[in-house]
Scaffold this active site. Structure first.
Site, PDB file in Angstrom:
ATOM      1  N   ASP A   1      -7.962  -5.361   0.115  1.00  0.00           N
ATOM      2  CA  ASP A   1      -8.485  -6.143  -1.006  1.00  0.00           C
ATOM      3  C   ASP A   1      -8.103  -7.605  -0.969  1.00  0.00           C
ATOM      4  O   ASP A   1      -8.596  -8.403  -1.756  1.00  0.00           O
ATOM      5  CB  ASP A   1      -7.990  -5.548  -2.335  1.00  0.00           C
ATOM      6  CG  ASP A   1      -8.614  -4.210  -2.586  1.00  0.00           C
ATOM      7  OD1 ASP A   1      -9.785  -4.054  -2.203  1.00  0.00           O
ATOM      8  OD2 ASP A   1      -7.945  -3.334  -3.146  1.00  0.00           O
TER       9      ASP A   1
ATOM     10  N   HIS B   1       0.847  -1.186   0.000  1.00  0.00           N
ATOM     11  CA  HIS B   1       0.000   0.000   0.000  1.00  0.00           C
ATOM     12  C   HIS B   1       0.880   1.233   0.000  1.00  0.00           C
ATOM     13  O   HIS B   1       1.953   1.222   0.604  1.00  0.00           O
ATOM     14  CB  HIS B   1      -0.911   0.009   1.237  1.00  0.00           C
ATOM     15  CG  HIS B   1      -2.071   0.928   1.077  1.00  0.00           C
ATOM     16  ND1 HIS B   1      -1.995   2.259   1.398  1.00  0.00           N
ATOM     17  CD2 HIS B   1      -3.314   0.706   0.602  1.00  0.00           C
ATOM     18  CE1 HIS B   1      -3.160   2.812   1.121  1.00  0.00           C
ATOM     19  NE2 HIS B   1      -3.983   1.902   0.636  1.00  0.00           N
TER      20      HIS B   1
HETATM   21  N1  CMC Z   1       4.167  -7.490  -4.917  1.00  0.00           N
HETATM   22  C1  CMC Z   1       5.507  -7.507  -5.077  1.00  0.00           C
HETATM   23  N2  CMC Z   1       6.291  -6.416  -4.916  1.00  0.00           N
HETATM   24  C2  CMC Z   1       5.686  -5.257  -4.605  1.00  0.00           C
HETATM   25  C3  CMC Z   1       4.292  -5.166  -4.413  1.00  0.00           C
HETATM   26  C4  CMC Z   1       3.528  -6.345  -4.573  1.00  0.00           C
HETATM   27  N3  CMC Z   1       2.193  -6.314  -4.412  1.00  0.00           N
HETATM   28  N4  CMC Z   1       3.964  -3.896  -4.093  1.00  0.00           N
HETATM   29  C5  CMC Z   1       5.098  -3.201  -4.102  1.00  0.00           C
HETATM   30  N5  CMC Z   1       6.153  -4.023  -4.405  1.00  0.00           N
HETATM   31  C6  CMC Z   1       7.570  -3.647  -4.446  1.00  0.00           C
HETATM   32  C7  CMC Z   1       7.878  -2.872  -5.718  1.00  0.00           C
HETATM   33  O1  CMC Z   1       8.311  -3.720  -6.754  1.00  0.00           O
HETATM   34  C8  CMC Z   1       8.962  -1.932  -5.243  1.00  0.00           C
HETATM   35  O2  CMC Z   1      10.173  -2.630  -5.216  1.00  0.00           O
HETATM   36  P1  CMC Z   1      11.556  -1.856  -5.527  1.00  0.00           P
HETATM   37  O3  CMC Z   1      11.706  -0.823  -4.465  1.00  0.00           O
HETATM   38  O4  CMC Z   1      12.599  -2.934  -5.440  1.00  0.00           O
HETATM   39  O5  CMC Z   1      11.416  -1.262  -6.895  1.00  0.00           O
HETATM   40  C9  CMC Z   1       8.581  -1.604  -3.800  1.00  0.00           C
HETATM   41  O6  CMC Z   1       7.798  -2.734  -3.348  1.00  0.00           O
HETATM   42  C10 CMC Z   1       7.764  -0.324  -3.635  1.00  0.00           C
HETATM   43  O7  CMC Z   1       6.695  -0.395  -4.565  1.00  0.00           O
HETATM   44  P2  CMC Z   1       6.014   0.902  -5.212  1.00  0.00           P
HETATM   45  O8  CMC Z   1       5.273   0.487  -6.428  1.00  0.00           O
HETATM   46  O9  CMC Z   1       7.048   1.991  -5.362  1.00  0.00           O
HETATM   47  O10 CMC Z   1       5.037   1.310  -4.062  1.00  0.00           O
HETATM   48  P3  CMC Z   1       3.797   2.263  -4.215  1.00  0.00           P
HETATM   49  O11 CMC Z   1       3.568   2.862  -2.888  1.00  0.00           O
HETATM   50  O12 CMC Z   1       3.967   3.197  -5.371  1.00  0.00           O
HETATM   51  O13 CMC Z   1       2.608   1.237  -4.638  1.00  0.00           O
HETATM   52  C11 CMC Z   1       0.738  -0.181  -4.602  1.00  0.00           C
HETATM   53  C12 CMC Z   1       1.583   0.854  -3.822  1.00  0.00           C
HETATM   54  C13 CMC Z   1      -0.533  -0.472  -3.807  1.00  0.00           C
HETATM   55  C14 CMC Z   1       0.332   0.415  -5.963  1.00  0.00           C
HETATM   56  C15 CMC Z   1       1.575  -1.475  -4.798  1.00  0.00           C
HETATM   57  O14 CMC Z   1       1.963  -2.015  -3.546  1.00  0.00           O
HETATM   58  C16 CMC Z   1       0.829  -2.528  -5.632  1.00  0.00           C
HETATM   59  O15 CMC Z   1       0.868  -2.467  -6.855  1.00  0.00           O
HETATM   60  N6  CMC Z   1       0.133  -3.512  -4.950  1.00  0.00           N
HETATM   61  C17 CMC Z   1      -0.654  -4.487  -5.655  1.00  0.00           C
HETATM   62  C18 CMC Z   1      -1.988  -3.866  -6.017  1.00  0.00           C
HETATM   63  C19 CMC Z   1      -2.914  -3.705  -4.821  1.00  0.00           C
HETATM   64  O16 CMC Z   1      -3.103  -4.632  -4.046  1.00  0.00           O
HETATM   65  N7  CMC Z   1      -3.544  -2.515  -4.728  1.00  0.00           N
HETATM   66  C20 CMC Z   1      -4.563  -2.256  -3.717  1.00  0.00           C
HETATM   67  C21 CMC Z   1      -4.213  -1.127  -2.823  1.00  0.00           C
HETATM   68  S1  CMC Z   1      -5.344  -1.062  -1.429  1.00  0.00           S
HETATM   69  C22 CMC Z   1      -6.845  -0.601  -2.095  1.00  0.00           C
HETATM   70  C23 CMC Z   1      -6.879   0.801  -2.524  1.00  0.00           C
HETATM   71  O17 CMC Z   1      -6.608   1.677  -1.698  1.00  0.00           O
HETATM   72  O18 CMC Z   1      -7.237   1.030  -3.683  1.00  0.00           O
END
Ligand code: CMC
Length: 428
Positions: A363, A306
């Site tokens: 989720d 998240h």
């Molecule tokens: N699985 C594997 N690796 C992950 C995941 C995941 N679900 N989420 C983040 N990472 C890794 C990512 O690859 C990155 O690694 P590195 O630093 O080595 O490049 C690191 O963790 C940070 O990720 P980020 O994308 O920079 O983090 P963010 O804060 O921009 O993204 C997120 C947050 C929710 C978009 C992301 O965690 C994600 O895509 N999760 C899966 C989708 C999901 O479940 N979304 C629902 C969110 S809750 C409901 C809502 O509020 O809508």
């Protein structure tokens, strides 16, 4: 204005910027005068360090796993309150006394019907249309049907539009589902609860009476509470940005629905269940964990991670408990639930997930519950939209009545070509 200030030095010049303090949470540096004084912008893609507004609605402490609506912890609201009460709280700022709650429920129940012509509108969609495509279209179209609640400068009209949106969303979502399976639309029944009414419009048929199961009704209501608002997330910021130009409320909420649809946001509940089904058996979990960790593989564990929560998502705790209750009540032994439990344990103990602070989010378990209740995966995000409408309209109202509100207009760091002369096509 805050008591303190920060100094920014650029070359020989230095500039002072006030630091504003909220009631709780990090202070905020007020850089509104930055460009005018220093001729620079700030660079913050994804707004990871930028506060776009003042808000009294929702507070999140992502490190501590805290989520408060108007000061009340989400766990307490989910345990003791109802979705209608939370909606009142978010819209009005305080928990209602019984009389005000009754009046609010009465008002919402008097707006549940859709203009009859909208049923024809549905028939323009393909039967296999995604419910979110229908929701975007139908909610946007409401502005063409309710002209008496589109003047955003009139607080009374704003409130009527807000009530209409909250009230009609279950009808709109249920009709999207009915249309997809070729069953007749059901009109709302106002003697039922908000959530009971939605369940009946979704799963009932005109040929038979429909009994609302109190366990399912309570679980569904809890899911709605858990999704009601979440501070300045992508779809809420979209609603605010759309609304900042003076667009009408129905158009703004349609914009929010479009943003919510994406798999990184509301679409994650659908993606999470699809992923659990694809994994299929706990034996295959290591393969998927390895893929999630592989930098060359775009795969992510859906329902994990998240932007704000870097500790457990407090909504996931309630969701996991509710999932057990619903599956027990329905006697469902869904192998997907075993995969979910096992995956959670493996990921929580894996150094990659620990180091990156990736925990199950809201989720992760919601899909398991919704699937057990009988919703197809394509409806999951539509249910999220239904619940989040409360937060969207509350945030939209707050924005419109904020004297500091301006049209949202981010700046950019331009990296394209500098000015050059046009060359006729035969000379290129
Ligand atoms: N699985 C594997 N690796 C992950 C995941 C995941 N679900 N989420 C983040 N990472 C890794 C990512 O690859 C990155 O690694 P590195 O630093 O080595 O490049 C690191 O963790 C940070 O990720 P980020 O994308 O920079 O983090 P963010 O804060 O921009 O993204 C997120 C947050 C929710 C978009 C992301 O965690 C994600 O895509 N999760 C899966 C989708 C999901 O479940 N979304 C629902 C969110 S809750 C409901 C809502 O509020 O809508």
């Amino acid at each position: 204005m805050g008591d303190t200030s920060v100094k920014l030095a650029i070359g020989d010049n230095s500039f002072d910027y006030p630091v504003l303090s909220g009631s709780v949470g990090p202070d905020v540096i007020d850089i509104r005068k930055l460009y005018g004084q220093a001729d620079v912008f700030t660079y913050d893609p994804g707004f990871t360090s930028t506060a776009s507004c003042r808000s009294k609605l929702t507070y999140i402490d992502g490190d501590a796993g805290v989520l408060l609506h108007r000061g009340y912890p989400i766990g307490q609201l989910a345990e003791n309150s109802s979705f209608m009460e939370v909606a009142y709280l978010l819209l009005n700022g305080e928990l209602p006394v019984q009389q005000d709650l009754d009046k609010f429920i009465y008002t919402i129940s008097r707006h549940t019907m859709l203009h009859e012509q909208l049923a024809t509108f549905y028939r323009g969609f393909r039967r296999d249309a995604h419910p979110m495509a229908i929701m975007c279209g139908v909610v946007g179209a409401l502005s063409a049907f309710y002209h008496d609640s589109t003047d955003i400068d009139d607080p009374q009209q704003r409130m009527i539009a807000s009530h209409r949106l909250i009230a009609k969303m279950p009808t709109i979502a249920a009709m999207a589902y009915k249309y997809s399976i070729g069953q007749p639309f059901l009109y709302p029944k106002n003697e039922l609860s908000y959530t009971g009414n939605f369940l009946r419009m979704t799963f009932g048929v005109p040929a038979e009476p429909y009994e609302v199961d109190p366990v399912i009704e309570a679980a569904m209501d809890k899911i709605f509470i858990l999704h009601a608002d979440h501070e300045q997330n992508a779809s809420t910021s979209t609603v605010r940005l759309a609304g900042s130009s003076g667009a009408n409320p129905f158009a703004c909420i349609a914009a929010g629905i479009a943003c919510l649809w994406g798999p990184a946001h509301g679409g994650a509940n659908e993606a999470a269940l699809n992923m659990l089904r694809e994994i299929g058996h706990p034996d295959r979990i290591p393969e998927y964990i390895a893929r999630a960790k592989n930098k060359d593989d775009p795969f992510r564990l859906m329902g994990f991670g998240h932007r704000v929560y870097k500790n457990y998502d407090p909504r996931a705790t309630v969701m996991q408990k509710t999932a057990t209750e619903v599956l027990d009540k329905l006697g469902v032994t869904d192998p997907v639930f075993d995969v979910a439990r096992e995956l959670e344990q493996i990921a929580l103990n894996d150094p990659y997930f620990i180091e990156k602070k990736l925990y199950p989010n809201v989720d992760f378990y919601s899909g398991v519950i919704l699937s057990a209740i009988g919703f197809p995966t394509t409806m999951f995000t539509a249910l999220f939209a239904l619940a989040r409408t409360v937060g969207w309209v509350a945030q939209w109202n707050e924005m419109i009545s904020d004297p500091e509100q301006k049209i949202g207009r981010p700046r950019q760091l331009y990296t394209g070509p500098t000015q050059r002369d046009y060359i006729p096509v035969d000379k290129r």
